[in-house]
Design an enzyme around this catalytic site. Sequence first.
Site, PDB file in Angstrom:
ATOM      1  N   GLU A  72       0.884  -1.175   0.000  1.00  0.00           N
ATOM      2  CA  GLU A  72       0.000   0.000   0.000  1.00  0.00           C
ATOM      3  C   GLU A  72       0.915   1.216   0.000  1.00  0.00           C
ATOM      4  OE1 GLU A  72      -3.272  -0.129  -0.154  1.00  0.00           O
ATOM      5  OE2 GLU A  72      -3.552  -2.274   0.119  1.00  0.00           O
ATOM      6  N   CYS A  89      -2.312   9.451   2.398  1.00  0.00           N
ATOM      7  CA  CYS A  89      -1.758   8.953   1.133  1.00  0.00           C
ATOM      8  C   CYS A  89      -2.667   9.249  -0.058  1.00  0.00           C
ATOM      9  CB  CYS A  89      -1.514   7.458   1.229  1.00  0.00           C
ATOM     10  SG  CYS A  89      -2.990   6.545   1.718  1.00  0.00           S
TER      11      CYS A  89
HETATM   12  P1  NAD Z   1       6.975   5.395   7.599  1.00  0.00           P
HETATM   13  O1  NAD Z   1       8.177   6.234   7.843  1.00  0.00           O
HETATM   14  O2  NAD Z   1       5.961   5.273   8.631  1.00  0.00           O
HETATM   15  O3  NAD Z   1       7.523   3.972   7.118  1.00  0.00           O
HETATM   16  C1  NAD Z   1       6.669   2.932   6.873  1.00  0.00           C
HETATM   17  C2  NAD Z   1       7.189   1.691   7.532  1.00  0.00           C
HETATM   18  O4  NAD Z   1       8.347   1.233   6.863  1.00  0.00           O
HETATM   19  C3  NAD Z   1       7.593   1.901   8.979  1.00  0.00           C
HETATM   20  O5  NAD Z   1       7.051   0.878   9.769  1.00  0.00           O
HETATM   21  C4  NAD Z   1       9.096   1.879   8.927  1.00  0.00           C
HETATM   22  O6  NAD Z   1       9.692   1.443  10.124  1.00  0.00           O
HETATM   23  C5  NAD Z   1       9.363   0.936   7.812  1.00  0.00           C
HETATM   24  N1  NAD Z   1      10.671   1.121   7.198  1.00  0.00           N
HETATM   25  C6  NAD Z   1      11.304   2.289   6.942  1.00  0.00           C
HETATM   26  N2  NAD Z   1      12.478   2.050   6.350  1.00  0.00           N
HETATM   27  C7  NAD Z   1      12.596   0.715   6.215  1.00  0.00           C
HETATM   28  C8  NAD Z   1      13.580  -0.142   5.656  1.00  0.00           C
HETATM   29  N3  NAD Z   1      14.698   0.318   5.127  1.00  0.00           N
HETATM   30  N4  NAD Z   1      13.357  -1.476   5.693  1.00  0.00           N
HETATM   31  C9  NAD Z   1      12.214  -1.966   6.228  1.00  0.00           C
HETATM   32  N5  NAD Z   1      11.249  -1.194   6.760  1.00  0.00           N
HETATM   33  C10 NAD Z   1      11.428   0.123   6.768  1.00  0.00           C
HETATM   34  O7  NAD Z   1       6.197   5.894   6.418  1.00  0.00           O
HETATM   35  P2  NAD Z   1       6.679   6.543   5.157  1.00  0.00           P
HETATM   36  O8  NAD Z   1       7.421   5.514   4.402  1.00  0.00           O
HETATM   37  O9  NAD Z   1       7.306   7.865   5.363  1.00  0.00           O
HETATM   38  O10 NAD Z   1       5.172   6.746   4.663  1.00  0.00           O
HETATM   39  C11 NAD Z   1       4.800   7.750   3.855  1.00  0.00           C
HETATM   40  C12 NAD Z   1       4.452   7.149   2.535  1.00  0.00           C
HETATM   41  O11 NAD Z   1       3.518   6.108   2.731  1.00  0.00           O
HETATM   42  C13 NAD Z   1       3.780   8.126   1.614  1.00  0.00           C
HETATM   43  O12 NAD Z   1       4.274   7.939   0.320  1.00  0.00           O
HETATM   44  C14 NAD Z   1       2.324   7.735   1.679  1.00  0.00           C
HETATM   45  O13 NAD Z   1       1.618   8.088   0.539  1.00  0.00           O
HETATM   46  C15 NAD Z   1       2.430   6.264   1.855  1.00  0.00           C
HETATM   47  N6  NAD Z   1       1.242   5.737   2.507  1.00  0.00           N
HETATM   48  C16 NAD Z   1       0.449   4.916   1.788  1.00  0.00           C
HETATM   49  C17 NAD Z   1      -0.713   4.447   2.348  1.00  0.00           C
HETATM   50  C18 NAD Z   1      -1.643   3.540   1.576  1.00  0.00           C
HETATM   51  O14 NAD Z   1      -2.568   3.010   2.183  1.00  0.00           O
HETATM   52  N7  NAD Z   1      -1.452   3.339   0.290  1.00  0.00           N
HETATM   53  C19 NAD Z   1      -1.065   4.813   3.632  1.00  0.00           C
HETATM   54  C20 NAD Z   1      -0.206   5.639   4.336  1.00  0.00           C
HETATM   55  C21 NAD Z   1       0.948   6.093   3.774  1.00  0.00           C
END
Ligand code: NAD
Length: 530
Positions: free
Chosen positions: A223, A257
């Site tokens: 997602e 998102c």
């Molecule tokens: P975040 O920083 O919360 O990271 C998401 C998860 O990935 C966390 O649990 C984090 O610990 C993990 N993570 C980070 N780096 C990692 C790595 N190298 N290896 C493994 N796991 C790792 O969130 P984010 O990534 O900043 O989220 C923002 C993005 O998420 C935006 O692009 C947003 O659009 C998208 N998003 C999508 C949805 C959806 O339902 N499609 C919902 C919310 C957010």
Amino acid sequence: MAPVIAPFEATAVESIPSTVNLCKTTFRTHKSKPVAYRLVQLRKLWWGLHDNMEALTEACKKDLGKPVFETGISEIDWCMNDIIFVTKNLEKWAKDESAPDIDLQNKLFSPRIKKEPLGTVLIIGAFNFPIQLSFGPLIGAIAAGCTAVLKPSEVSPASAMVLKKIVEEYLDPNAYAVVNGSIPESTALLNEKWDKIFYTGSGNVGTIIAKKAAETLTPVCLELGGQNPAFVTNHADARLAARRLLWGKLHNAGQVCISQNYIMVEKDILPAFIEQLKVAIKEFYPKGQRNSEDFARIVNNRHFQRIKKMVDDSKGKILIGGEMDESDNFIEITVVLVQDQNDSMIVDESFGPLMPLLAVDNIEEAIRTANSVHSTPLGLYAFGSKAETTKILNEVTSGGASINDAFYHGSIPTLAFGGVGDSGQGAYRGKASFDTFTHRRSITTTPGWIEKMLDIRYPPYAGKLEKFRKMNGKKANFDRNGKEIKGLGYWLRGPSFKAGLVRWVLVAAVAFGANRYATAGAGRLPSWLR
Ligand code: NAD
């Protein structure tokens, strides 16, 4: 008294393999499979949410300055209602299904679909809806009969600790666990073999997850994000478009998102649209967003700086807002008229309260732009006439779409939700959450008495192919050019108005003939036909 929330503590990396192993062992005992067990776990989770409402509300306030109303509707109540919906339907979903589209002779083998849990699954949540994006998939995993490990986002640390407390206090500790932490803990989790990985977050990390999963052929649901376009045509209602698109950016301060990343506005309606944005902002926040309880904060300084840079680097003109306060991670809803699609406010996903407007000459230009900025966004929002919004829907793809609104489709808890292409793969919510963690196992049962009929499949094969073709062969209903051959079946099925007309003429002719026959020679007709 405010509820006490434990300070964030990462799970010891060394403990992760044994935690995962326990969940896997429990799955292999089949303990998590009976529907009665799943229902109890889901109901306990409901109570966990109920009993920790205050702590969860406080945690979302700490992490994101989330307004109490927003935490209610899109986090706590969302999950609690989801549990009630799922528990009410679970018996029905978990039942075997008879297989569709099976021909008569194969029906003798009782083909059916058995719903089986995939196994032990990993759920990695994102920070912006720390409860919903973690517990939402967990509800699906429990409903499907899986055991699961949840890794909430460390970027919302207070919420992550409350989630851990709830899971540990309310759910079966042998089947469900929460691992807290950041990259080292996620990496340790990814080093384990899973039956599915459900990830919510950025595309960059999504790629890391998908690569790691590919090494062990582990299925993933991703997602992700996406630069969602919005369209406002000259035929739109400027007031409605302004209020609704503002809603898409004020909820969680735009850290959603599916909120629109940029808005393309036809030139004639642009002044009215800007005016209506000003009116609506004043109405929603009479004392300004800074002094309102109803406006969230950016999650941390890193994201604050990222969003600020997008505004600083923009070549556009700020029309509304622009106020920022680093000490509080506050960014006001900021409407900027940008010059082109290469502006810093369009090329990246803002994931914040920014509203870049791009003036366009017509919807063709807007469609071209949307398709070149991001060919597979997560959401799409179109305001205009029916013909225009239909054209936009047909010519720009997206994970989901709302016509005449910002992300409304994404606010229906039981509507399947997911991306397409770069914005993700797989879907969940409502029944889709159950499906995403379920293996649909096809099963047949061959009765003993059928052996004579099966004789055809055994060697020696001589003479059997012709017989098989006679029994099973299907006649092509198309010619060499791929055109359908319109036999009697076509006309009777009535796939078009013309065919429908022919069908009714045929039916009328038969009825007329029967009537004539009955009148002329009634004596020869059986009594039930007279
Ligand atoms: P975040 O920083 O919360 O990271 C998401 C998860 O990935 C966390 O649990 C984090 O610990 C993990 N993570 C980070 N780096 C990692 C790595 N190298 N290896 C493994 N796991 C790792 O969130 P984010 O990534 O900043 O989220 C923002 C993005 O998420 C935006 O692009 C947003 O659009 C998208 N998003 C999508 C949805 C959806 O339902 N499609 C919902 C919310 C957010």
